[in-house]
Structure formats: structure tokens, C-alpha cells
Design a protein around this motif. Structure first.
Motif, PDB file in Angstrom:
ATOM      1  N   CYS A  30      43.442  29.977  31.832  1.00 58.41           N
ATOM      2  CA  CYS A  30      44.240  29.801  33.034  1.00 58.41           C
ATOM      3  C   CYS A  30      43.325  29.525  34.215  1.00 58.41           C
ATOM      4  N   ALA A  31      43.468  28.349  34.803  1.00 59.73           N
ATOM      5  CA  ALA A  31      42.731  28.003  36.018  1.00 59.73           C
ATOM      6  C   ALA A  31      43.765  27.887  37.128  1.00 59.73           C
ATOM      7  N   GLY A  32      44.365  28.975  37.397  1.00 61.30           N
ATOM      8  CA  GLY A  32      45.450  29.049  38.374  1.00 61.30           C
ATOM      9  C   GLY A  32      46.155  30.356  38.153  1.00 61.30           C
ATOM     10  N   PHE A  33      47.454  30.318  38.098  1.00 60.97           N
ATOM     11  CA  PHE A  33      48.221  31.525  37.875  1.00 60.97           C
ATOM     12  C   PHE A  33      48.606  31.567  36.403  1.00 60.97           C
ATOM     13  N   PRO A  34      48.660  32.743  35.789  1.00 64.78           N
ATOM     14  CA  PRO A  34      48.890  32.857  34.345  1.00 64.78           C
ATOM     15  C   PRO A  34      50.129  32.117  33.857  1.00 64.78           C
ATOM     16  N   SER A  35      49.986  31.502  32.675  1.00 63.49           N
ATOM     17  CA  SER A  35      51.104  30.819  32.034  1.00 63.49           C
ATOM     18  C   SER A  35      51.166  31.273  30.583  1.00 63.49           C
ATOM     19  N   PRO A  36      52.214  31.966  30.172  1.00 63.36           N
ATOM     20  CA  PRO A  36      52.296  32.473  28.809  1.00 63.36           C
ATOM     21  C   PRO A  36      52.732  31.430  27.783  1.00 63.36           C
ATOM     22  N   ILE A 103      39.612  31.643  34.313  1.00 65.13           N
ATOM     23  CA  ILE A 103      38.311  31.185  34.784  1.00 65.13           C
ATOM     24  C   ILE A 103      38.283  31.322  36.300  1.00 65.13           C
ATOM     25  N   LYS A 104      37.223  31.930  36.816  1.00 62.62           N
ATOM     26  CA  LYS A 104      37.106  32.193  38.249  1.00 62.62           C
ATOM     27  C   LYS A 104      35.632  32.112  38.652  1.00 62.62           C
ATOM     28  N   ARG A 105      35.392  32.078  39.968  1.00 63.73           N
ATOM     29  CA  ARG A 105      34.029  32.172  40.492  1.00 63.73           C
ATOM     30  C   ARG A 105      33.773  33.637  40.836  1.00 63.73           C
ATOM     31  N   MET A 106      32.601  34.142  40.420  1.00 67.81           N
ATOM     32  CA  MET A 106      32.216  35.507  40.741  1.00 67.81           C
ATOM     33  C   MET A 106      31.503  35.510  42.089  1.00 67.81           C
ATOM     34  N   VAL A 107      31.977  36.355  42.993  1.00 67.90           N
ATOM     35  CA  VAL A 107      31.392  36.465  44.324  1.00 67.90           C
ATOM     36  C   VAL A 107      30.906  37.907  44.487  1.00 67.90           C
ATOM     37  N   VAL A 108      29.605  38.071  44.763  1.00 64.62           N
ATOM     38  CA  VAL A 108      29.040  39.404  44.951  1.00 64.62           C
ATOM     39  C   VAL A 108      28.762  39.598  46.436  1.00 64.62           C
ATOM     40  N   GLU A 109      29.334  40.644  46.973  1.00 68.12           N
ATOM     41  CA  GLU A 109      29.150  40.995  48.388  1.00 68.12           C
ATOM     42  C   GLU A 109      28.664  42.432  48.434  1.00 68.12           C
ATOM     43  N   GLY A 110      27.382  42.618  48.758  1.00 66.93           N
ATOM     44  CA  GLY A 110      26.804  43.959  48.723  1.00 66.93           C
ATOM     45  C   GLY A 110      26.766  44.444  47.290  1.00 66.93           C
ATOM     46  N   ARG A 112      29.612  45.076  45.582  1.00 67.86           N
ATOM     47  CA  ARG A 112      30.946  44.798  45.032  1.00 67.86           C
ATOM     48  C   ARG A 112      31.038  43.361  44.554  1.00 67.86           C
ATOM     49  N   ALA A 113      31.661  43.181  43.427  1.00 67.58           N
ATOM     50  CA  ALA A 113      31.904  41.839  42.897  1.00 67.58           C
ATOM     51  C   ALA A 113      33.405  41.591  42.925  1.00 67.58           C
ATOM     52  N   ARG A 114      33.771  40.341  43.187  1.00 69.24           N
ATOM     53  CA  ARG A 114      35.186  39.959  43.129  1.00 69.24           C
ATOM     54  C   ARG A 114      35.274  38.604  42.445  1.00 69.24           C
ATOM     55  N   LEU A 115      36.476  38.257  42.044  1.00 72.34           N
ATOM     56  CA  LEU A 115      36.743  36.969  41.414  1.00 72.34           C
ATOM     57  C   LEU A 115      37.479  36.099  42.421  1.00 72.34           C
ATOM     58  N   ALA A 116      37.180  34.788  42.404  1.00 70.60           N
ATOM     59  CA  ALA A 116      37.787  33.892  43.392  1.00 70.60           C
ATOM     60  C   ALA A 116      38.180  32.568  42.755  1.00 70.60           C
ATOM     61  N   PHE A 117      39.256  31.972  43.290  1.00 71.52           N
ATOM     62  CA  PHE A 117      39.583  30.588  42.975  1.00 71.52           C
ATOM     63  C   PHE A 117      38.509  29.704  43.606  1.00 71.52           C
ATOM     64  N   ASP A 118      38.398  28.481  43.151  1.00 69.44           N
ATOM     65  CA  ASP A 118      37.516  27.499  43.777  1.00 69.44           C
ATOM     66  C   ASP A 118      38.346  26.258  44.084  1.00 69.44           C
ATOM     67  N   ASN A 119      39.392  26.464  44.911  1.00 73.84           N
ATOM     68  CA  ASN A 119      40.275  25.400  45.350  1.00 73.84           C
ATOM     69  C   ASN A 119      40.783  25.800  46.732  1.00 73.84           C
ATOM     70  N   ALA A 120      40.325  25.089  47.755  1.00 73.32           N
ATOM     71  CA  ALA A 120      40.642  25.438  49.141  1.00 73.32           C
ATOM     72  C   ALA A 120      42.139  25.377  49.437  1.00 73.32           C
ATOM     73  N   LEU A 122      44.495  26.652  47.593  1.00 75.74           N
ATOM     74  CA  LEU A 122      45.196  27.808  47.030  1.00 75.74           C
ATOM     75  C   LEU A 122      44.955  29.047  47.883  1.00 75.74           C
ATOM     76  N   PRO A 123      45.897  29.978  47.844  1.00 76.58           N
ATOM     77  CA  PRO A 123      45.677  31.233  48.571  1.00 76.58           C
ATOM     78  C   PRO A 123      44.534  32.009  47.914  1.00 76.58           C
ATOM     79  N   VAL A 124      43.986  32.969  48.634  1.00 74.14           N
ATOM     80  CA  VAL A 124      42.910  33.802  48.097  1.00 74.14           C
ATOM     81  C   VAL A 124      43.412  34.500  46.836  1.00 74.14           C
ATOM     82  N   TYR A 125      42.572  34.522  45.806  1.00 74.18           N
ATOM     83  CA  TYR A 125      42.924  35.197  44.565  1.00 74.18           C
ATOM     84  C   TYR A 125      42.784  36.697  44.795  1.00 74.18           C
ATOM     85  N   ALA A 126      43.872  37.410  44.693  1.00 69.87           N
ATOM     86  CA  ALA A 126      43.848  38.847  44.960  1.00 69.87           C
ATOM     87  C   ALA A 126      44.162  39.620  43.692  1.00 69.87           C
TER      88      ALA A 126
END
Length: 154
Positions: A30-36, A103-110, A112-120, A122-126
Motif C-alpha cells: 500500500c502506497a497510500g491508504f490501505p486497500s484490502p 511503504i513509507k519514508r522513515m523520518v528520525v527526529e531526535g 523518535r522515528a516516524r513514518l511519512a508519505f512522500d507526496n506533497a 497528501l495529508p500528513v501520514y498520522a
């Protein structure tokens, strides 16, 4: 980490390095929102051995969706995922989020790691606060066909 040699294209051995069969996993990532609605796929593709330094830890996944478009990863591409690589800041990763592979981009801040979309667009992946997420592997490269969809055979 694999002990197999890594080559730049200009360094490839003249006598070749053989091929290796890499399994194509399913359902599509899934490169977006889950699809079953994805079907399980069971196949393999032969790739040059130099592209796959650690065959037992390497898999191909078909991409479904457009959340990684700005990273150059598009719907229908194949992502080569290596489970032996250690992800870091900026890595494109395959993650299991509440049991759904994506599939997501891993972003490390300090620390803490988070997962992010890589498409401007789309809303922030939360992730939900109690979501279970685990990094499954790191994307080594992708394969894209440059034919019109009607002329493409998969």
C-alpha cells in the motif's frame, strides 16, 4: 549486513555475475491508504546477482497507490526490499502498521522515528497513538515499466 560484493555499474565484471530468482510478494504494498482488495501473488523474477547482495533477505513487492510519488515510486512499480539493511533517517521502508504492509519514508527526529508519505498533495501520514508499527525491510531500488498501461504485460 551481506558479505556479497556491491558493484557500481561501471565496475561490473566483464564475465557477468549470474542471476538470482527473487520472490514477488503479495498482496501489493500500500502506497497510500490501505486497500484490502489485493490478491495474493506468487511468482519470482530473475535479477542480476549484483543487484541482490543478500538473496535470502530480499523480496520484490508491487506498489499500489501514489503516496511515494515524490520519491519516484509509482503505482505498478516493483520495490526490491532487503530485510538485512538497517533503516535510518530518510530510508524508504516497508512497514507493517497494524498488520497492513505499506511503504513509507522513515523520518528520525531526535530519538523518535516516524513514518511519512512522500507526496506533497497528501495529508500528513498520522499513526494512531496505539498503532502497532514495525519496520519490515528497506527499499534497495525500484523497477518501473515505461510503457503505456494498455501495452504493458505483467
Amino acid at each position: 549486513m551481506s558479505k556479497a560484493p556491491l558493484y557500481r555499474v561501471e565496475e561490473l565484471p566483464a564475465d557477468g555475475v549470474g542471476t538470482i530468482r527473487v520472490p514477488v510478494m503479495g498482496p501489493a504494498l500500500c502506497a497510500g491508504f490501505p486497500s484490502p482488495a489485493d490478491d495474493f501473488q506468487e511468482q519470482a523474477i530473475e535479477l542480476p546477482r549484483w543487484l541482490v547482495p543478500n538473496p535470502p533477505a530480499t523480496f520484490l513487492w508491487r506498489i499500489a497507490g501514489f503516496s511515494m510519488r515524490d520519491a519516484g515510486i509509482h503505482d505498478g512499480d516493483l520495490a526490491c526490499v532487503d530485510r538485512s539493511l538497517t533503516p535510518g533517517h530518510g530510508s524508504i521502508v516497508v512497514a507493517a502498521v497494524d498488520g497492513e504492509m505499506s511503504i513509507k519514508r522513515m523520518v528520525v527526529e531526535g530519538n523518535r522515528a516516524r513514518l511519512a508519505f512522500d507526496n506533497a498533495e497528501l495529508p500528513v501520514y498520522a499513526l494512531q497513538e496505539l498503532a502497532e508499527a514495525a519496520i519490515w525491510g528497506v527499499v534497495r531500488f525500484t523497477i518501473r515499466w515505461h510503457l503505456a498501461a494498455a501495452g504493458r504485460s505483467r
